[in-house]
Design a protein around this motif. Sequence first.
Motif, PDB file in Angstrom:
ATOM      1  N   GLY A  95       0.824  -1.214   0.000  1.00 46.83           N
ATOM      2  CA  GLY A  95       0.000   0.000   0.000  1.00 46.83           C
ATOM      3  C   GLY A  95       0.852   1.255   0.000  1.00 46.83           C
ATOM      4  N   ARG A  96       0.817   1.996   1.096  1.00 43.70           N
ATOM      5  CA  ARG A  96       1.692   3.161   1.235  1.00 43.70           C
ATOM      6  C   ARG A  96       2.786   2.885   2.267  1.00 43.70           C
ATOM      7  NH1 ARG A  96      -0.317   3.599  -2.707  1.00 43.70           N
ATOM      8  NH2 ARG A  96      -1.336   5.352  -3.724  1.00 43.70           N
ATOM      9  N   GLY A  97       2.887   1.642   2.700  1.00 46.94           N
ATOM     10  CA  GLY A  97       4.034   1.233   3.496  1.00 46.94           C
ATOM     11  C   GLY A  97       3.918   1.499   4.987  1.00 46.94           C
ATOM     12  N   GLY A  98       2.712   1.766   5.470  1.00 43.98           N
ATOM     13  CA  GLY A  98       2.566   2.072   6.894  1.00 43.98           C
ATOM     14  C   GLY A  98       3.057   0.949   7.796  1.00 43.98           C
ATOM     15  N   HIS A  99       2.650  -0.273   7.482  1.00 39.79           N
ATOM     16  CA  HIS A  99       3.073  -1.395   8.323  1.00 39.79           C
ATOM     17  C   HIS A  99       4.557  -1.706   8.118  1.00 39.79           C
ATOM     18  CE1 HIS A  99      -1.360  -2.174   8.437  1.00 39.79           C
ATOM     19  NE2 HIS A  99      -1.061  -2.406   9.702  1.00 39.79           N
ATOM     20  N   THR A 100       4.994  -1.613   6.871  1.00 34.19           N
ATOM     21  CA  THR A 100       6.413  -1.873   6.579  1.00 34.19           C
ATOM     22  C   THR A 100       7.302  -0.947   7.397  1.00 34.19           C
ATOM     23  OG1 THR A 100       6.123  -2.754   4.355  1.00 34.19           O
ATOM     24  CG2 THR A 100       8.168  -1.600   4.778  1.00 34.19           C
ATOM     25  N   LEU A 145       5.318  -6.309  -1.128  1.00 35.38           N
ATOM     26  CA  LEU A 145       4.667  -6.680  -2.388  1.00 35.38           C
ATOM     27  C   LEU A 145       3.404  -5.855  -2.545  1.00 35.38           C
ATOM     28  CD1 LEU A 145       4.583 -10.595  -1.980  1.00 35.38           C
ATOM     29  CD2 LEU A 145       6.386  -9.244  -3.071  1.00 35.38           C
ATOM     30  N   ASP A 146       3.081  -5.485  -3.745  1.00 28.81           N
ATOM     31  CA  ASP A 146       1.762  -4.912  -4.034  1.00 28.81           C
ATOM     32  C   ASP A 146       1.555  -5.002  -5.529  1.00 28.81           C
ATOM     33  OD1 ASP A 146      -0.112  -2.672  -2.173  1.00 28.81           O
ATOM     34  OD2 ASP A 146      -0.597  -3.053  -4.270  1.00 28.81           O
ATOM     35  N   LYS A 147       0.315  -5.315  -5.921  1.00 26.08           N
ATOM     36  CA  LYS A 147       0.084  -5.450  -7.355  1.00 26.08           C
ATOM     37  C   LYS A 147      -0.376  -4.142  -7.978  1.00 26.08           C
ATOM     38  CE  LYS A 147      -3.310  -8.079  -8.652  1.00 26.08           C
ATOM     39  NZ  LYS A 147      -4.247  -9.220  -8.710  1.00 26.08           N
ATOM     40  N   ASP A 167       1.651 -10.005  -7.075  1.00 25.90           N
ATOM     41  CA  ASP A 167       0.497 -10.511  -6.344  1.00 25.90           C
ATOM     42  C   ASP A 167       0.965 -11.323  -5.137  1.00 25.90           C
ATOM     43  OD1 ASP A 167      -1.923 -12.104  -5.751  1.00 25.90           O
ATOM     44  OD2 ASP A 167      -2.605 -11.218  -7.637  1.00 25.90           O
ATOM     45  N   PHE A 168       0.301 -11.134  -3.995  1.00 28.15           N
ATOM     46  CA  PHE A 168       0.746 -11.898  -2.816  1.00 28.15           C
ATOM     47  C   PHE A 168       0.416 -13.382  -2.945  1.00 28.15           C
ATOM     48  CE2 PHE A 168      -3.255  -9.877  -0.988  1.00 28.15           C
ATOM     49  CZ  PHE A 168      -4.027 -11.024  -1.007  1.00 28.15           C
ATOM     50  N   SER A 169      -0.412 -13.732  -3.922  1.00 21.95           N
ATOM     51  CA  SER A 169      -0.656 -15.173  -4.132  1.00 21.95           C
ATOM     52  C   SER A 169       0.606 -15.839  -4.684  1.00 21.95           C
ATOM     53  CB  SER A 169      -1.827 -15.387  -5.088  1.00 21.95           C
ATOM     54  OG  SER A 169      -1.499 -14.857  -6.354  1.00 21.95           O
ATOM     55  N   LEU A 226      -0.710  -9.751   5.698  1.00 32.30           N
ATOM     56  CA  LEU A 226      -1.631  -9.419   4.604  1.00 32.30           C
ATOM     57  C   LEU A 226      -2.703  -8.507   5.178  1.00 32.30           C
ATOM     58  CD1 LEU A 226      -2.182 -12.944   2.967  1.00 32.30           C
ATOM     59  CD2 LEU A 226      -0.546 -11.173   2.278  1.00 32.30           C
ATOM     60  N   ASP A 227      -2.726  -7.278   4.699  1.00 28.56           N
ATOM     61  CA  ASP A 227      -3.732  -6.292   5.127  1.00 28.56           C
ATOM     62  C   ASP A 227      -4.651  -6.118   3.920  1.00 28.56           C
ATOM     63  OD1 ASP A 227      -5.080  -4.121   6.217  1.00 28.56           O
ATOM     64  OD2 ASP A 227      -3.437  -2.697   5.866  1.00 28.56           O
ATOM     65  N   LEU A 228      -5.749  -6.883   3.922  1.00 28.29           N
ATOM     66  CA  LEU A 228      -6.543  -7.040   2.694  1.00 28.29           C
ATOM     67  C   LEU A 228      -7.338  -5.777   2.365  1.00 28.29           C
ATOM     68  CD1 LEU A 228      -7.817 -10.650   3.503  1.00 28.29           C
ATOM     69  CD2 LEU A 228      -5.855 -10.005   2.083  1.00 28.29           C
ATOM     70  N   PRO A 260      -5.981   5.825  -0.659  1.00 30.16           N
ATOM     71  CA  PRO A 260      -5.844   6.475  -1.961  1.00 30.16           C
ATOM     72  C   PRO A 260      -6.599   5.740  -3.072  1.00 30.16           C
ATOM     73  CG  PRO A 260      -3.700   6.289  -0.888  1.00 30.16           C
ATOM     74  CD  PRO A 260      -4.672   5.515  -0.054  1.00 30.16           C
ATOM     75  N   GLN A 261      -6.638   4.415  -3.017  1.00 31.33           N
ATOM     76  CA  GLN A 261      -7.390   3.684  -4.044  1.00 31.33           C
ATOM     77  C   GLN A 261      -8.875   4.039  -3.958  1.00 31.33           C
ATOM     78  OE1 GLN A 261      -6.078  -0.205  -2.804  1.00 31.33           O
ATOM     79  NE2 GLN A 261      -4.759  -0.458  -4.597  1.00 31.33           N
ATOM     80  N   LEU A 262      -9.385   4.024  -2.739  1.00 25.23           N
ATOM     81  CA  LEU A 262     -10.809   4.284  -2.551  1.00 25.23           C
ATOM     82  C   LEU A 262     -11.170   5.721  -2.922  1.00 25.23           C
ATOM     83  CD1 LEU A 262     -13.444   3.053  -1.583  1.00 25.23           C
ATOM     84  CD2 LEU A 262     -12.856   3.745   0.734  1.00 25.23           C
TER      85      LEU A 262
HETATM   86  C1  LIG Z   1      -5.427  -2.002   2.887  1.00 24.59           C
HETATM   87  S1  LIG Z   1      -4.178  -1.677   1.700  1.00 24.59           S
HETATM   88  C2  LIG Z   1      -2.681  -1.942   2.580  1.00 24.59           C
HETATM   89  C3  LIG Z   1      -2.204  -0.734   3.291  1.00 24.59           C
HETATM   90  C4  LIG Z   1      -0.855  -0.892   3.945  1.00 24.59           C
HETATM   91  N1  LIG Z   1      -0.868  -1.893   4.990  1.00 24.59           N
HETATM   92  C5  LIG Z   1      -0.365   0.434   4.497  1.00 24.59           C
HETATM   93  O1  LIG Z   1      -0.236   0.568   5.720  1.00 24.59           O
HETATM   94  O2  LIG Z   1      -0.126   1.353   3.708  1.00 24.59           O
HETATM   95  C6  LIG Z   1      -4.221  -3.107   0.702  1.00 24.59           C
HETATM   96  C7  LIG Z   1      -3.199  -3.107  -0.411  1.00 24.59           C
HETATM   97  O3  LIG Z   1      -3.127  -4.433  -0.902  1.00 24.59           O
HETATM   98  C8  LIG Z   1      -2.966  -4.393  -2.293  1.00 24.59           C
HETATM   99  N2  LIG Z   1      -3.427  -5.663  -2.813  1.00 24.59           N
HETATM  100  C9  LIG Z   1      -4.689  -6.122  -2.876  1.00 24.59           C
HETATM  101  N3  LIG Z   1      -4.705  -7.361  -3.374  1.00 24.59           N
HETATM  102  C10 LIG Z   1      -3.418  -7.692  -3.618  1.00 24.59           C
HETATM  103  C11 LIG Z   1      -2.778  -8.854  -4.116  1.00 24.59           C
HETATM  104  N4  LIG Z   1      -3.484  -9.919  -4.463  1.00 24.59           N
HETATM  105  N5  LIG Z   1      -1.447  -8.869  -4.203  1.00 24.59           N
HETATM  106  C12 LIG Z   1      -0.705  -7.780  -3.845  1.00 24.59           C
HETATM  107  N6  LIG Z   1      -1.262  -6.648  -3.370  1.00 24.59           N
HETATM  108  C13 LIG Z   1      -2.598  -6.610  -3.246  1.00 24.59           C
HETATM  109  C14 LIG Z   1      -3.774  -3.216  -2.730  1.00 24.59           C
HETATM  110  O4  LIG Z   1      -3.321  -2.743  -3.973  1.00 24.59           O
HETATM  111  C15 LIG Z   1      -3.532  -2.227  -1.599  1.00 24.59           C
HETATM  112  O5  LIG Z   1      -2.458  -1.382  -1.885  1.00 24.59           O
END
Ligand SMILES: C[S@@+](CC[C@H](N)C(=O)[O-])C[C@H]1O[C@@H](n2cnc3c(N)ncnc32)[C@H](O)[C@@H]1O
Length: 320
Positions: A48-53, A68-70, A94-96, A115-117, A122-124
């Motif tokens: 995402g924006r790397g908050g947890h990282t 990872l992020d797609k 993809d995290f898969s 995994l923070d689903l 920003p996407q929303l």
């Molecule tokens: C809730 S946000 C994560 C926010 C992040 N934890 C942060 O603190 O900035 C979910 C992120 O997961 C990514 N995402 C969703 N499905 C994904 C997938 N299958 N593989 C990789 N990234 C995925 C989305 O693009 C989005 O950026």
Amino acid sequence: MTAPKMTASKMTDSMPPESPAHVPVLRDTVLRWLAPRSGGRYVDGTFGRGGHTKAILEAAPGARVLGLDKDPEAAPAAAALAAGEPRFRFLAGDFSELGSALDRVGWDLVDGILLDLGLSSPQLETPERGFSLRHDGPLDMRFDPGSGETAAELLDRLEEREIADLLFGMGERRSRAIAWRIVGRRPLRTTGDLRAAVIAAVGPRRGRIDPATRTFLAVRSAVNREPQVLAAALHEAPGRLRREGVLAVISYHSGEDRPVKHAFRRLAEEPRFELGTRRPIRPDEDESGANRRSRSACLRILRRIEDAPGEIVRPDGDGR
Ligand SMILES: C[S@@+](CC[C@H](N)C(=O)[O-])C[C@H]1O[C@@H](n2cnc3c(N)ncnc32)[C@H](O)[C@@H]1O
């Protein structure tokens, strides 16, 4: 079928916009469970924006993180972080495909996977992404806008019965009526078109939750093949944990949480794994008051308690 439970916070974006910055959900709780240590290797599968990282990197000076992020929109934030932080590496993907990502960086076993689903703020909040109920935009909804079918293309292609099944699977009780309206109004081109089709079927909003909420969620989930992708990750991730390694998954509706719960419970029957807690961990009142999007968050933890076959745990934590 049990309908996914939803709370107004995640399920409707009809609230005043928050800052476009993404506030990491359950950040401190995730950190407590991951307990990052110097020399440890961690995967943030949803950068995402790397908050947890950033929180992991700050918590342990010698810890390393693979992000990872797609979504290509995540890449600039990742590049900015990587520029000044040699302990961080980012792969677009993809995290898969966690296993091949780990193979690419030469990591066999890791100390934590998060995994923070769901969607980042920003996407929303960017109408062009087509996730928003509130702002009209193209009916897209792809996490990776560079690949796969858009929501508009999917809804053009599916038969009415298939659309109804999709919506029903997300707990939408008026699935048939909505599917009929969608098909009657094809081609739908914007999020406004989709919302209008739902409202034509079920009437205007009566409660706090937008009537199109479940439809949007169901379509987003299908566009991104979310159940399949999550299932693949839940299959792969536990086997890549080192002893004492933790898999943490944050979900935002019960359709996401249910497979996590079932997978973790099944794994915890094996001697190799245990559940962090029996019940999901929820944000406290302070967090849900300060960050409305956190309100429906639900964190589950799985911990590896036995060594992987052949695992060598060296005191410096550098065993592979
Ligand atoms: C809730 S946000 C994560 C926010 C992040 N934890 C942060 O603190 O900035 C979910 C992120 O997961 C990514 N995402 C969703 N499905 C994904 C997938 N299958 N593989 C990789 N990234 C995925 C989305 O693009 C989005 O950026």
